[in-house]
Scaffold this motif. Structure first.
Motif, PDB file in Angstrom:
ATOM      1  N   VAL A  89       0.844  -1.164   0.104  1.00  0.00           N
ATOM      2  CA  VAL A  89       0.051   0.154   0.095  1.00  0.00           C
ATOM      3  C   VAL A  89       0.826   1.398  -0.042  1.00  0.00           C
ATOM      4  N   LYS A  90       0.963   1.940  -0.961  1.00  0.00           N
ATOM      5  CA  LYS A  90       1.755   3.099  -1.233  1.00  0.00           C
ATOM      6  C   LYS A  90       1.214   4.332  -0.238  1.00  0.00           C
ATOM      7  N   ASN A  91       2.288   5.139   0.239  1.00  0.00           N
ATOM      8  CA  ASN A  91       2.486   6.193   0.898  1.00  0.00           C
ATOM      9  C   ASN A  91       1.931   6.139   2.530  1.00  0.00           C
ATOM     10  N   ASN A  92       2.146   4.668   2.958  1.00  0.00           N
ATOM     11  CA  ASN A  92       1.809   4.122   4.269  1.00  0.00           C
ATOM     12  C   ASN A  92       3.035   3.311   5.053  1.00  0.00           C
ATOM     13  N   GLU A  93       3.046   3.501   6.078  1.00  0.00           N
ATOM     14  CA  GLU A  93       4.057   2.651   6.783  1.00  0.00           C
ATOM     15  C   GLU A  93       3.354   1.523   7.592  1.00  0.00           C
ATOM     16  N   VAL A  94       4.003   0.403   7.452  1.00  0.00           N
ATOM     17  CA  VAL A  94       3.762  -0.804   7.843  1.00  0.00           C
ATOM     18  C   VAL A  94       4.989  -1.461   8.472  1.00  0.00           C
ATOM     19  N   LYS A  95       4.861  -1.806   9.867  1.00  0.00           N
ATOM     20  CA  LYS A  95       5.837  -2.348  10.307  1.00  0.00           C
ATOM     21  C   LYS A  95       5.652  -3.743  11.080  1.00  0.00           C
ATOM     22  N   HIS A  96       6.318  -4.648  11.093  1.00  0.00           N
ATOM     23  CA  HIS A  96       6.035  -5.850  11.736  1.00  0.00           C
ATOM     24  C   HIS A  96       7.271  -6.024  13.160  1.00  0.00           C
ATOM     25  N   PHE A  97       6.846  -6.028  14.249  1.00  0.00           N
ATOM     26  CA  PHE A  97       8.044  -6.149  15.417  1.00  0.00           C
ATOM     27  C   PHE A  97       7.979  -7.568  15.780  1.00  0.00           C
ATOM     28  N   LYS A  98       9.169  -8.171  15.867  1.00  0.00           N
ATOM     29  CA  LYS A  98       9.356  -9.529  16.093  1.00  0.00           C
ATOM     30  C   LYS A  98       9.159  -9.746  17.857  1.00  0.00           C
ATOM     31  N   SER A  99       9.465  -8.572  18.554  1.00  0.00           N
ATOM     32  CA  SER A  99       9.084  -8.785  19.687  1.00  0.00           C
ATOM     33  C   SER A  99       8.070  -7.692  20.358  1.00  0.00           C
ATOM     34  N   ARG A 100       7.377  -8.079  21.205  1.00  0.00           N
ATOM     35  CA  ARG A 100       6.412  -7.045  22.051  1.00  0.00           C
ATOM     36  C   ARG A 100       7.241  -6.092  22.725  1.00  0.00           C
ATOM     37  N   ALA A 101       8.300  -6.340  23.282  1.00  0.00           N
ATOM     38  CA  ALA A 101       8.918  -5.023  23.935  1.00  0.00           C
ATOM     39  C   ALA A 101       9.162  -4.118  22.943  1.00  0.00           C
ATOM     40  N   ALA A 102       9.719  -4.433  21.661  1.00  0.00           N
ATOM     41  CA  ALA A 102      10.106  -3.324  20.758  1.00  0.00           C
ATOM     42  C   ALA A 102       9.027  -2.618  20.354  1.00  0.00           C
ATOM     43  N   LEU A 103       7.870  -3.245  20.315  1.00  0.00           N
ATOM     44  CA  LEU A 103       6.666  -2.332  19.934  1.00  0.00           C
ATOM     45  C   LEU A 103       6.429  -1.563  21.157  1.00  0.00           C
ATOM     46  N   LYS A 104       6.325  -2.003  22.348  1.00  0.00           N
ATOM     47  CA  LYS A 104       6.019  -1.258  23.469  1.00  0.00           C
ATOM     48  C   LYS A 104       6.963  -0.082  23.724  1.00  0.00           C
ATOM     49  N   ASN A 105       8.291  -0.335  23.365  1.00  0.00           N
ATOM     50  CA  ASN A 105       9.051   0.802  23.398  1.00  0.00           C
ATOM     51  C   ASN A 105       8.931   2.156  22.336  1.00  0.00           C
ATOM     52  N   LEU A 106       8.442   1.463  21.127  1.00  0.00           N
ATOM     53  CA  LEU A 106       8.084   2.447  20.130  1.00  0.00           C
ATOM     54  C   LEU A 106       6.973   3.218  20.457  1.00  0.00           C
ATOM     55  N   LEU A 107       5.840   2.469  21.178  1.00  0.00           N
ATOM     56  CA  LEU A 107       4.620   3.220  21.335  1.00  0.00           C
ATOM     57  C   LEU A 107       4.972   4.288  22.746  1.00  0.00           C
ATOM     58  N   SER A 108       5.960   3.967  23.437  1.00  0.00           N
ATOM     59  CA  SER A 108       6.143   4.985  24.594  1.00  0.00           C
ATOM     60  C   SER A 108       6.799   6.282  24.183  1.00  0.00           C
ATOM     61  N   THR A 109       7.273   6.322  22.830  1.00  0.00           N
ATOM     62  CA  THR A 109       8.039   7.269  22.418  1.00  0.00           C
ATOM     63  C   THR A 109       7.655   8.235  21.301  1.00  0.00           C
ATOM     64  N   ILE A 110       6.876   7.581  20.472  1.00  0.00           N
ATOM     65  CA  ILE A 110       6.364   8.216  18.920  1.00  0.00           C
ATOM     66  C   ILE A 110       5.372   9.219  19.434  1.00  0.00           C
ATOM     67  N   ASP A 111       5.055  10.189  18.687  1.00  0.00           N
ATOM     68  CA  ASP A 111       4.079  11.330  18.616  1.00  0.00           C
ATOM     69  C   ASP A 111       2.743  10.706  18.060  1.00  0.00           C
ATOM     70  N   LEU A 112       1.813  10.894  18.999  1.00  0.00           N
ATOM     71  CA  LEU A 112       0.534  10.424  18.609  1.00  0.00           C
ATOM     72  C   LEU A 112      -0.717  11.429  18.523  1.00  0.00           C
ATOM     73  N   MET A 113      -0.005  12.731  18.705  1.00  0.00           N
ATOM     74  CA  MET A 113      -0.985  13.771  18.570  1.00  0.00           C
ATOM     75  C   MET A 113      -1.895  13.697  17.329  1.00  0.00           C
ATOM     76  N   ASP A 114      -3.157  14.037  17.374  1.00  0.00           N
ATOM     77  CA  ASP A 114      -4.065  13.860  16.435  1.00  0.00           C
ATOM     78  C   ASP A 114      -4.180  12.346  15.931  1.00  0.00           C
ATOM     79  N   SER A 115      -3.841  11.435  16.471  1.00  0.00           N
ATOM     80  CA  SER A 115      -3.976  10.074  16.033  1.00  0.00           C
ATOM     81  C   SER A 115      -5.108   9.361  16.464  1.00  0.00           C
ATOM     82  N   VAL A 116      -5.411   8.332  15.671  1.00  0.00           N
ATOM     83  CA  VAL A 116      -6.562   7.355  16.495  1.00  0.00           C
ATOM     84  C   VAL A 116      -5.745   6.169  16.338  1.00  0.00           C
ATOM     85  N   VAL A 117      -5.815   5.491  17.708  1.00  0.00           N
ATOM     86  CA  VAL A 117      -5.174   4.162  17.791  1.00  0.00           C
ATOM     87  C   VAL A 117      -5.987   3.228  17.907  1.00  0.00           C
ATOM     88  N   LEU A 118      -5.774   1.988  17.193  1.00  0.00           N
ATOM     89  CA  LEU A 118      -6.659   0.792  17.604  1.00  0.00           C
ATOM     90  C   LEU A 118      -5.816  -0.181  17.889  1.00  0.00           C
TER      91      LEU A 118
END
Length: 81
Positions: free
Chosen positions: A31-60
């Protein structure tokens, strides 16, 4: 079915984790112009979620009960403190 439904949403970013989601990640990567990332570890995804900017975002947060998705919700909610 999940790939089809996600494509309908017009998503900008999708983060996935879990063995079964690797295939979804590969299918969504076309899918063009979109970011898709698969995390091998739950810890890596948790780390990202704790640091990224989510202003004006909808999170499912979606997953089976066995995946303990409340751990990810907790990370997101702790950001608000």
């Amino acid at each position: 079915a999940l790939v089809k439904e996600l494509k309908k949403t017009g998503f900008k970013i999708v983060y996935l984790t879990g063995k079964m989601m690797k295939n979804v990640s590969e299918k969504l990567s076309s899918v063009k112009n979109n970011e898709v990332k698969h995390f091998k570890s739950r810890a890596a995804l948790k780390n990202l979620l704790s640091t990224i900017d989510l202003m004006d975002s909808v999170v499912l947060v979606k997953g089976s009960r066995g995946m303990k998705m409340e751990e990810f919700v907790k990370v997101l909610m702790e950001r608000e403190k």
